[in-house]
Design an enzyme around this catalytic site. Structure first.
Site, PDB file in Angstrom:
ATOM      1  N   TYR A   1       0.803  -1.177   0.041  1.00 44.61           N
ATOM      2  CA  TYR A   1       0.016  -0.013  -0.177  1.00 44.61           C
ATOM      3  C   TYR A   1       0.921   1.270  -0.085  1.00 44.61           C
ATOM      4  CZ  TYR A   1      -3.418   3.382   0.920  1.00 44.61           C
ATOM      5  OH  TYR A   1      -4.530   4.323   0.945  1.00 44.61           O
TER       6      TYR A   1
ATOM      7  N   PHE B   1      -7.551  21.402 -24.540  1.00 44.33           N
ATOM      8  CA  PHE B   1      -7.864  20.017 -24.770  1.00 44.33           C
ATOM      9  C   PHE B   1      -9.185  19.449 -23.956  1.00 44.33           C
ATOM     10  CE2 PHE B   1      -8.080  15.429 -23.478  1.00 44.33           C
ATOM     11  CZ  PHE B   1      -8.155  14.916 -24.913  1.00 44.33           C
ATOM     12  N   THR B   2     -10.041  18.653 -24.217  1.00 40.53           N
ATOM     13  CA  THR B   2     -11.221  18.526 -23.660  1.00 40.53           C
ATOM     14  C   THR B   2     -11.411  18.368 -22.106  1.00 40.53           C
ATOM     15  OG1 THR B   2     -11.185  16.153 -24.245  1.00 40.53           O
ATOM     16  CG2 THR B   2     -12.431  17.626 -25.636  1.00 40.53           C
TER      17      THR B   2
ATOM     18  N   ASP C   1       1.613  20.231 -20.421  1.00 35.52           N
ATOM     19  CA  ASP C   1       1.032  18.792 -20.600  1.00 35.52           C
ATOM     20  C   ASP C   1       1.639  18.095 -21.428  1.00 35.52           C
ATOM     21  OD1 ASP C   1      -0.811  16.770 -21.456  1.00 35.52           O
ATOM     22  OD2 ASP C   1      -2.589  17.819 -21.924  1.00 35.52           O
TER      23      ASP C   1
ATOM     24  N   LYS D   1      -0.002   7.529 -23.549  1.00 32.01           N
ATOM     25  CA  LYS D   1       0.150   7.838 -24.759  1.00 32.01           C
ATOM     26  C   LYS D   1       1.634   7.529 -24.977  1.00 32.01           C
ATOM     27  CE  LYS D   1      -3.966  10.268 -24.681  1.00 32.01           C
ATOM     28  NZ  LYS D   1      -4.760  10.215 -23.142  1.00 32.01           N
TER      29      LYS D   1
ATOM     30  N   ARG E   1     -13.777  15.180 -33.829  1.00 31.62           N
ATOM     31  CA  ARG E   1     -12.939  16.313 -33.048  1.00 31.62           C
ATOM     32  C   ARG E   1     -13.311  17.635 -33.793  1.00 31.62           C
ATOM     33  NH1 ARG E   1     -12.431  14.884 -28.799  1.00 31.62           N
ATOM     34  NH2 ARG E   1     -10.801  13.763 -27.669  1.00 31.62           N
TER      35      ARG E   1
ATOM     36  N   PHE F   1     -19.256  14.434 -26.413  1.00 36.07           N
ATOM     37  CA  PHE F   1     -18.804  13.464 -27.353  1.00 36.07           C
ATOM     38  C   PHE F   1     -18.725  12.159 -26.924  1.00 36.07           C
ATOM     39  CE2 PHE F   1     -14.444  13.119 -26.002  1.00 36.07           C
ATOM     40  CZ  PHE F   1     -14.308  14.282 -25.425  1.00 36.07           C
TER      41      PHE F   1
HETATM   42  C1  LIG Z   1      -3.330  16.176 -24.633  1.00 38.24           C
HETATM   43  C2  LIG Z   1      -4.043  15.379 -23.542  1.00 38.24           C
HETATM   44  N1  LIG Z   1      -4.253  15.908 -22.301  1.00 38.24           N
HETATM   45  C3  LIG Z   1      -4.893  15.191 -21.417  1.00 38.24           C
HETATM   46  C4  LIG Z   1      -5.456  13.830 -22.005  1.00 38.24           C
HETATM   47  C5  LIG Z   1      -6.239  13.197 -20.632  1.00 38.24           C
HETATM   48  O1  LIG Z   1      -5.620  12.007 -20.285  1.00 38.24           O
HETATM   49  P1  LIG Z   1      -6.507  10.741 -19.732  1.00 38.24           P
HETATM   50  O2  LIG Z   1      -7.304  10.178 -21.003  1.00 38.24           O
HETATM   51  O3  LIG Z   1      -5.683   9.775 -19.410  1.00 38.24           O
HETATM   52  O4  LIG Z   1      -7.358  11.119 -18.656  1.00 38.24           O
HETATM   53  C6  LIG Z   1      -5.307  13.387 -23.053  1.00 38.24           C
HETATM   54  C7  LIG Z   1      -6.023  12.354 -23.491  1.00 38.24           C
HETATM   55  O5  LIG Z   1      -7.048  12.076 -23.514  1.00 38.24           O
HETATM   56  C8  LIG Z   1      -4.720  14.285 -24.031  1.00 38.24           C
HETATM   57  O6  LIG Z   1      -4.574  13.819 -25.289  1.00 38.24           O
END
Ligand SMILES: Cc1ncc(COP(=O)(O)O)c(C=O)c1O
Length: 472
Positions: A85, A137-138, A228, A271, A395, A462
């Site tokens: 843990y 980014f979303t 990021d 990624k 997208r 989406f």
């Molecule tokens: C540029 C970027 N930032 C953040 C994220 C968020 O990461 P996760 O999907 O691991 O939560 C993603 C992936 O979806 C991404 O492509």
């Protein structure tokens, strides 16, 4: 019959062929479907590729997130999982790898990227502060907004132009950032949110010169700069390829130099880091680290596992070292580029230059007959699936969501359908099948009708929205 001399791919493109720096030890069989089966599956999924079952998909280009093939060494590392843990030895391996390759001092693991985004947003943003970034980014923007921040896009104008050949379309427009600071005051800026290879712009990189100047600008105003780092290794490849003075530097050297200009980073390790699950936050400031390390306990898990199993952290530590190998990244981006070269040669509209992780089809140009509220990119994703069982992702307007104040859709300039290539998973023959399917859909574009949204979830719509075809 005319005699045809077969040519290798390299010969066709006037270069030497490249090949992957690995061989295949285990395979996963794919299921092929009939058009009838796909019609049925797509209708059940509300014409949203996110709602398809993966068994209904032939070549899955939905995302490069968590879909990489791990190496034999990573799988062996999984067996060395220390599932304590607290204080798992795998955490210390991860910390060591991050310090070595990214150069940050302090590390907090998280279950994936958005876990890290949540923590940094909650701690570094005060309600009403601005968060300038190189396109949104979303999940990143949503966490910034949920923390009370106001996202401001300060990317170069060229990033919004799918035809612009600017080599670093991910760069921040420093004049836009200066203007925001002059207008609002430095204390109203939470931090600058910089992404390596900007996903929503088509996987477009940021130059070393840009981050160097950005650092100087932030220092002049006392503003923090967070990265990021999700696809920062891929960004390093473009710097090596395109920026003067970097051709002879290794990917690892470039990555570390770039990160050195930032105060910290968050990461979706699914990624670049070649794992199926995982994320992290890394910073240089001890006080900030203490706050993050405290908050991670509330939302993710203890600070030495952050929502991950020990084995996941081990696979990540090994994946990080593999991800910065020059041969790996060259073949990874080479494969994406190969698909891009085919489509470009056939006159199919895609975002140029081809980015690091995906090909982005320009749905506006596929379907000039459709208004943006008729979801051209979502339509294209549906058509591709019907044609061949290839799964892609929207997208465009569906991903962009709604303006929280006005309630209207955001209308992004880019209306794209993304073919995202998982790392170390598909072969060149798969890419040929994909290219031919895109061409078939392109050739049939004239008679395609758009969609209307019949179900819209509140957050990140989406993922779960449902659509219906508009009547002809
Ligand atoms: C540029 C970027 N930032 C953040 C994220 C968020 O990461 P996760 O999907 O691991 O939560 C993603 C992936 O979806 C991404 O492509």
């Amino acid at each position: 019959m005319t005699h045809h001399t077969p040519k290798t791919m390299g010969q066709q493109f006037g270069r030497r062929s490249w090949a992957e720096p690995w061989k295949i030890k285990m395979v996963e069989r794919l299921r092929m479907t009939t058009r009838e089966e796909r019609e049925k599956a797509l209708a059940e999924a509300g014409l949203n590729t996110f709602l398809l079952k993966s068994d209904e998909v032939y070549i899955d280009l939905l995302t490069d997130s968590g879909t990489s093939a791990m190496s034999d060494e990573q799988w062996a590392g999984m067996m060395l999982g220390d599932e304590a843990y607290a204080g798992s030895r795998n955490f210390y391996h991860l910390e060591e790898a991050l310090r070595k390759y990214y150069g940050y001092k302090y590390v907090v693991p998280t279950h994936q990227g958005r876990g890290a985004e949540h923590l940094i947003s909650q701690i570094a943003i005060k309600k009403g502060q601005y968060v300038p970034g190189n396109m949104y980014f979303t999940t990143t923007r949503l966490h910034q907004e949920l923390a009370g921040g106001i996202f401001v896009d300060v990317i170069l104008d060229e990033a919004h132009d799918p035809g612009s050949l600017h080599p670093f379309k991910g760069n921040i427009d420093l004049a836009k950032l200066e203007a925001l600071i002059a207008r609002e005051g430095a204390e109203k800026i939470a931090y600058v949110s910089l992404a390596g290879t900007v996903n929503m712009a088509g996987g477009q990189p940021v130059s070393m010169e840009n981050v160097r100047e950005l650092r100087a600008l932030c220092d002049r105003h006392g503003i923090k700069l967070y990265l990021d780092a999700t696809r920062m290794v891929e960004n390093a490849f473009f710097i090596q390829e395109r920026e003067e003075g970097y051709a002879k530097k290794s990917i690892a050297e470039i990555l570390k130099e770039f990160c050195g200009f930032t105060d910290g980073a968050w990461m979706s390790a699914k990624k670049d880091n070649l794992v199926n699950i995982g994320g992290w936050l890394a910073v240089n400031d001890w006080t900030l680290f203490e706050e993050l390390r405290n908050l991670v306990v509330v939302y993710e898990g203890l600070h030495t596992y952050g929502g991950l199993a020990g084995r996941d952290m081990e696979a990540m530590a090994i994946g990080i070292a593999e991800s910065v190998e020059d041969a790996h990244i060259r073949s990874r981006i080479g494969q994406v580029r190969y698909l891009g070269e085919l489509l470009t040669d056939w006159g199919i509209p895609i975002v140029q230059p081809v980015g690091g992780h995906a090909i982005f089809l320009n749905a506006r140009e596929f379907y000039p007959q459709l208004k943006q509220v008729e979801f051209p990119a979502q339509t294209l994703a549906a058509e591709l699936y019907l044609d061949s069982g290839i799964r892609s992702m929207e997208r465009g307007i569906a991903s962009a969501g709604r303006d929280a104040k006005t309630g209207d859709h955001y209308y992004p300039k880019l209306e794209l359908t993304r073919l995202t290539i998982p790392r170390r998973v598909y072969t060149q023959a798969h890419m040929d099948v994909v290219a031919e399917s895109v061409k078939a859909v392109f050739d049939a574009r004239g008679t395609t009708r758009g969609l209307k949204m019949i179900y819209e979830p509140k957050y990140l719509r989406f993922f779960q929205a449902r659509f219906e075809r508009l009547a002809g």
